[in-house]
Design a protein around this motif. Structure first.
Motif, PDB file in Angstrom:
ATOM      1  N   LEU A  43     -22.344  80.248  56.197  1.00 20.72           N
ATOM      2  CA  LEU A  43     -22.103  80.130  54.762  1.00 20.72           C
ATOM      3  C   LEU A  43     -21.609  81.474  54.257  1.00 20.72           C
ATOM      4  N   THR A  44     -20.527  81.466  53.489  1.00 26.91           N
ATOM      5  CA  THR A  44     -19.941  82.690  52.984  1.00 26.91           C
ATOM      6  C   THR A  44     -19.280  82.416  51.645  1.00 26.91           C
ATOM      7  N   GLY A  45     -18.815  83.460  50.983  1.00 26.31           N
ATOM      8  CA  GLY A  45     -18.081  83.310  49.738  1.00 26.31           C
ATOM      9  C   GLY A  45     -18.955  83.470  48.515  1.00 26.31           C
ATOM     10  N   ALA A  46     -18.301  83.686  47.391  1.00 19.64           N
ATOM     11  CA  ALA A  46     -19.015  83.849  46.128  1.00 19.64           C
ATOM     12  C   ALA A  46     -19.647  82.524  45.720  1.00 19.64           C
ATOM     13  N   VAL A  72     -21.332  92.800  52.289  1.00 17.48           N
ATOM     14  CA  VAL A  72     -22.413  93.755  52.050  1.00 17.48           C
ATOM     15  C   VAL A  72     -23.474  93.694  53.141  1.00 17.48           C
ATOM     16  N   THR A  73     -23.902  92.478  53.500  1.00 19.79           N
ATOM     17  CA  THR A  73     -25.008  92.321  54.449  1.00 19.79           C
ATOM     18  C   THR A  73     -24.563  92.130  55.888  1.00 19.79           C
ATOM     19  N   GLY A  74     -23.316  91.717  56.068  1.00 25.87           N
ATOM     20  CA  GLY A  74     -22.897  91.282  57.399  1.00 25.87           C
ATOM     21  C   GLY A  74     -23.491  89.908  57.647  1.00 25.87           C
ATOM     22  N   ASN A  75     -23.726  89.570  58.899  1.00 24.82           N
ATOM     23  CA  ASN A  75     -24.315  88.276  59.237  1.00 24.82           C
ATOM     24  C   ASN A  75     -25.832  88.356  59.182  1.00 24.82           C
ATOM     25  N   VAL A  76     -26.431  87.388  58.490  1.00 23.85           N
ATOM     26  CA  VAL A  76     -27.887  87.282  58.390  1.00 23.85           C
ATOM     27  C   VAL A  76     -28.275  85.904  58.925  1.00 23.85           C
ATOM     28  N   LEU A  77     -29.073  85.874  59.965  1.00 22.39           N
ATOM     29  CA  LEU A  77     -29.524  84.613  60.547  1.00 22.39           C
ATOM     30  C   LEU A  77     -30.568  83.975  59.638  1.00 22.39           C
ATOM     31  N   ILE A  78     -30.307  82.760  59.197  1.00 17.92           N
ATOM     32  CA  ILE A  78     -31.254  82.015  58.357  1.00 17.92           C
ATOM     33  C   ILE A  78     -32.190  81.203  59.245  1.00 17.92           C
TER      34      ILE A  78
END
Length: 84
Positions: A43-46, A72-78
């Motif tokens: 998931l990405t985008g504003a 800002v965060t790069g990839n964050v695993l949910i």
């Protein structure tokens, strides 16, 4: 092997300039359709936080892996339900 699917949250409501809570069911149908089953989803985008949270909830049990990505965060695993 799982496919990686990228969903730009902003594209779900781009024609309206802003996400509307009244359209949440339509957004979720689109997200589930794009994501497919058993794929790695990014998931990405504003977009509003509530839409990201609802998307994550809807994809639990459908996506193998869910990642949030931003400059800002790069990839964050949910979550990661892969057997590897």
């Amino acid at each position: 092997m799982a496919e990686t699917v990228i969903i730009d949250i902003e594209s779900l409501y781009a024609s309206a300039d802003t996400a509307k809570l009244s359209n949440i069911e339509d957004y979720i149908r689109q997200i589930i359709g794009i994501a497919g089953n058993g794929n790695d989803v990014v998931l990405t985008g504003a977009g509003p936080v509530w839409l990201y949270l609802k998307a994550a909830h809807a994809l639990h049990g459908k996506a193998r892996k869910l990642i949030y990505s931003s400059p800002v965060t790069g990839n964050v695993l949910i979550f990661d339900h892969s057997p590897d």
